[in-house]
Design an enzyme around this catalytic site. Structure first.
Site, PDB file in Angstrom:
ATOM      1  N   HIS A 161       0.959  -0.965  -0.128  1.00 34.61           N
ATOM      2  CA  HIS A 161      -0.284   0.015   0.139  1.00 34.61           C
ATOM      3  C   HIS A 161       0.751   0.884  -0.102  1.00 34.61           C
ATOM      4  O   HIS A 161       0.367   2.452  -0.965  1.00 34.61           O
ATOM      5  CB  HIS A 161      -1.365  -0.206   0.823  1.00 34.61           C
ATOM      6  N   ARG A 162       2.214   1.231   0.555  1.00 34.15           N
ATOM      7  CA  ARG A 162       2.777   2.352   0.731  1.00 34.15           C
ATOM      8  C   ARG A 162       3.604   2.756  -0.074  1.00 34.15           C
ATOM      9  O   ARG A 162       3.625   3.640  -0.541  1.00 34.15           O
ATOM     10  CB  ARG A 162       4.161   1.952   1.963  1.00 34.15           C
ATOM     11  N   GLU A 178       0.925   5.629  12.296  1.00 35.95           N
ATOM     12  CA  GLU A 178       0.309   4.236  12.496  1.00 35.95           C
ATOM     13  C   GLU A 178      -0.500   4.650  13.557  1.00 35.95           C
ATOM     14  O   GLU A 178       0.572   4.734  14.959  1.00 35.95           O
ATOM     15  CB  GLU A 178       1.629   3.257  11.917  1.00 35.95           C
TER      16      GLU A 178
END
EC number: 2.7.1.156
Lengths: 174, 174, 174
Positions: free
Chosen positions: C54-55, C66
């Site tokens: 995703h990153r 986070e």
């Protein structure tokens, strides 16, 4: 319910949602030569029953092909603008590819490359499987990841996308 | 949100989707005598909690019936054009029929025959259960096949069909 | 695809439905400072892969946070009308709260109280998990109950709600 020339039709739905019946009606309304591609393997009695049940419902006038793995190759061989081809279903194809250890990304890319070039009208049926609890075993998680990715790829190339529930189609695209 | 005279309303949705609340609001807006048919059996503490939770939310003004199996028979007895009857839910009825070894096709056919004749307004709630991974055990697969078939049958006889997610109704038919 | 000022956007979808990609495009189209809140914990290699995947897809221009548990507290600290904050995803937050034994109703109420006051534009992604067979274990059943309740609460406070399948958004509200 007319089938567009501009690209494939993707029909998503759950188990016993009526997605196959809806797709068959799309095919029968087309007036074209009707081809059915079964991707399921009759592993056991239950699967054989499901396949026979579908076959009996379709009735006369269909040419049936069974191809668990080399879907693009089969589609290329029967590709003709006077034909409509119903593929039932993509999720069983994904299962078979996984069992054979195929390169999923390569297989999906080959299908994605074929879809815009197809001369036959294509109706692609698939099971939506990603709306329950995360499965406990890794293989099931991988399966639904692959299925989800394939649905995104195919939807992007499709002229129409339907989500079927309780026999009712909901148009998502087109 | 008015309830049509032309046939039943089917409300499909997932677990905790808000399908029961939505259905209750449909009933309360009708101005008719409110009847609630609970098909669930209080097998255990968890199920009893769920039933009590639903009952507490509905509040005053409802007549409650509990019928795990003979749904059509009960509906016939309370059938009256001044009434609206909420059946919650079809999937629990399917579970109970399976556990009793009933003839599912016959039961479904009896309901399908009753629905167009009903004088009461009927709101039928059911769980959509076919959008996850194929269950590993045969009974669960049979259950979702039965539920899917019943949804198609009931949707075909219904004047309106809703799919509810996150408390929001999506009209599929009507 | 413009993001409204009137409240949060809830993006529901299944596994690999394209809900995160769709949400990221909403964020990128906003022209605001882009903040990403990851609620997932990298418990194991598989989860770490998903987070890294995703990153990598998001690319440059994002500030990543986070926060597995104290979501409202984090959202309050980064709340600014020049920012758009993507929370991915609510279901992982629910999982983490359950594992820590938090008071779910209190946590959900705190989020519900915050949402209408937020100055940042909020995009909340969540997994729809209630459309499969009833899970056999109690914890999974509780999880999908909590997730379903949270979705109803958040949808009620949201300006827009989307259901994403095969990468295609279906507007449920707004």
């Amino acid at each position: 319910m007319s089938i567009p020339h501009a690209g494939p039709v993707l029909v998503l739905g759950g188990a016993r949602s009526g997605k196959s019946s809806f797709s068959e009606r799309l095919v029968e309304a087309s007036g074209l030569g009707m081809h059915y591609v079964a991707t399921g393997r009759a592993w056991d009695e239950e699967m054989r029953e499901r396949i026979d049940h579908h076959r009996a419902r379709r009735g006369e006038g269909w040419t049936t092909h069974e191809e668990p793995l080399d879907l693009v190759s089969l589609l290329s061989r029967i590709d003709d603008e006077q034909r409509v081809v119903l593929v039932d279903c993509l999720t069983l194809w994904v299962t078979n590819l996984m069992m054979e250890g195929r390169d999923m990304a390569a297989e999906f890319a080959a299908l994605a490359a074929f879809l815009p070039e197809a001369r036959a009208r294509l109706i692609l049926v698939s099971n939506e499987v990603g709306l329950g609890i995360v499965p406990e075993n890794r293989m099931a998680r991988d399966f639904r990841d692959h299925a989800g990715r394939l649905h995104q790829i195919v939807a992007e190339k499709s002229a129409e996308v339907y989500f079927v529930a309780a026999g009712l189609p909901l148009k998502m695209k087109g």
